[in-house]
Design a protein around this motif. Sequence first.
Motif, short mmCIF file in Angstrom:
data_model
loop_
_atom_site.label_atom_id
_atom_site.label_comp_id
_atom_site.label_asym_id
_atom_site.label_seq_id
_atom_site.Cartn_x
_atom_site.Cartn_y
_atom_site.Cartn_z
N GLN A 93 0.80 -1.28 0.02
CA GLN A 93 0.08 0.00 -0.06
C GLN A 93 0.90 1.32 0.12
O GLN A 93 0.52 2.38 0.22
N GLY A 127 0.59 -0.50 10.89
CA GLY A 127 0.30 -0.08 9.67
C GLY A 127 0.68 -1.07 8.60
O GLY A 127 1.06 -0.51 7.68
N ASP A 142 -3.47 -2.86 11.90
CA ASP A 142 -3.82 -1.80 10.83
C ASP A 142 -5.09 -1.29 11.24
O ASP A 142 -5.69 -1.90 12.13
N GLU A 188 6.76 0.15 7.75
CA GLU A 188 6.89 0.51 6.31
C GLU A 188 5.93 1.66 5.86
O GLU A 188 4.74 1.24 5.67
N1 SAH Z 1 3.27 -1.31 5.60
C1 SAH Z 1 2.24 -1.25 4.42
C2 SAH Z 1 1.21 -0.40 4.28
C3 SAH Z 1 1.67 1.18 3.98
S1 SAH Z 1 0.41 2.34 3.81
C4 SAH Z 1 3.03 -1.42 3.28
O1 SAH Z 1 4.36 -1.04 3.27
O2 SAH Z 1 2.68 -1.85 2.10
C5 SAH Z 1 0.25 2.97 5.52
C6 SAH Z 1 -0.83 1.90 6.20
O3 SAH Z 1 -0.89 2.33 7.58
C7 SAH Z 1 -2.31 1.55 5.48
O4 SAH Z 1 -2.35 0.11 5.58
C8 SAH Z 1 -3.32 2.38 6.57
O5 SAH Z 1 -4.48 1.63 6.66
C9 SAH Z 1 -2.44 2.09 7.85
N2 SAH Z 1 -2.96 3.31 8.89
C10 SAH Z 1 -3.15 4.66 8.73
N3 SAH Z 1 -3.46 4.97 9.88
C11 SAH Z 1 -3.05 4.19 10.97
C12 SAH Z 1 -3.25 4.16 12.25
N4 SAH Z 1 -3.52 5.20 12.95
N5 SAH Z 1 -2.91 3.02 13.11
C13 SAH Z 1 -2.70 1.76 12.33
N6 SAH Z 1 -2.66 1.66 11.00
C14 SAH Z 1 -2.80 2.97 10.15
#
Ligand code: SAH
Length: 249
Positions: A17, A46, A68, A113
């Motif tokens: 993502q 996340g 997440d 990440e």
């Molecule tokens: N680590 C993954 C996703 C990165 S995108 C990768 O590298 O592919 C950022 C992610 O953080 C998303 O999945 C989003 O849903 C999550 N996110 C956003 N705000 C958050 C929060 N407050 N607590 C936990 N996760 C969160």
Amino acid sequence: MEDYRLLVDLHRDGYRQGPGGDSETELAIRLSRLDEKEKLRILDIGCGTGASTIVLASLLDCQITAIDIFDEFLTEVGHRAKEKGLENQIETLKCTMDDLPFAIEEFDAIWGEGAIYNMGFSKGVSYLRDFLKPEGILAVSEMTWFSSKRPKELEVHWNEEYSEMATTSAKIKVLESSGFSIQGYFPLPNKCWKKNYYDAMSARFDDFLMRNEDSEDAKAIVAAEKQEMRLHDQYHRFYGYGFYIAKKL
Ligand code: SAH
């Protein structure tokens, strides 16, 4: 549909993502030296659909909790873990990274990440530190200016998107002044953005627009992503994700 629902809809079928790559996750693991240790307890904040979670679980003797805020992503992490036979090592939990239900000093490593920006880098670094054991590892990728000189158009765009845009040295300073020592740093290579993230996302635009009946909101999301890609094509030498691997002292 609310905006974040649309964003989940655009991203749920993505392998990642955000910008990143399996070999870059591996490199960060090597720099962390976690592979020399046993029975590690790791938190992936996340985690999205779990790209980094799977690499960590595959390469390390560990128990990972992947968190997440979106069920849709966590369900996919569960599927991938099963597919790889890693379900005993990975548990998923829906919670927000700035209000963690864990014990102080519970983790050997906290991984994030393209995620810590959601709570802000400075706040995140000091908040997450409490959940690390002494000498625990914080490994995060974070938007970074690669030079103090950069084009005005780019600077205006990203300063508006993220108030904590700063250079590598400024990010390292935040880590050091929060009680971490730097174990490693590298900028993510361009393919992590272009091939792994933007090209993969672009291939999903048509289906995304069709699923959402070409709504104005869906079209606005695609237009914003395309604008970000245009800036990236033109200026990627000046900014990107820095991967910071730091040890709690
Ligand atoms: N680590 C993954 C996703 C990165 S995108 C990768 O590298 O592919 C950022 C992610 O953080 C998303 O999945 C989003 O849903 C999550 N996110 C956003 N705000 C958050 C929060 N407050 N607590 C936990 N996760 C969160």
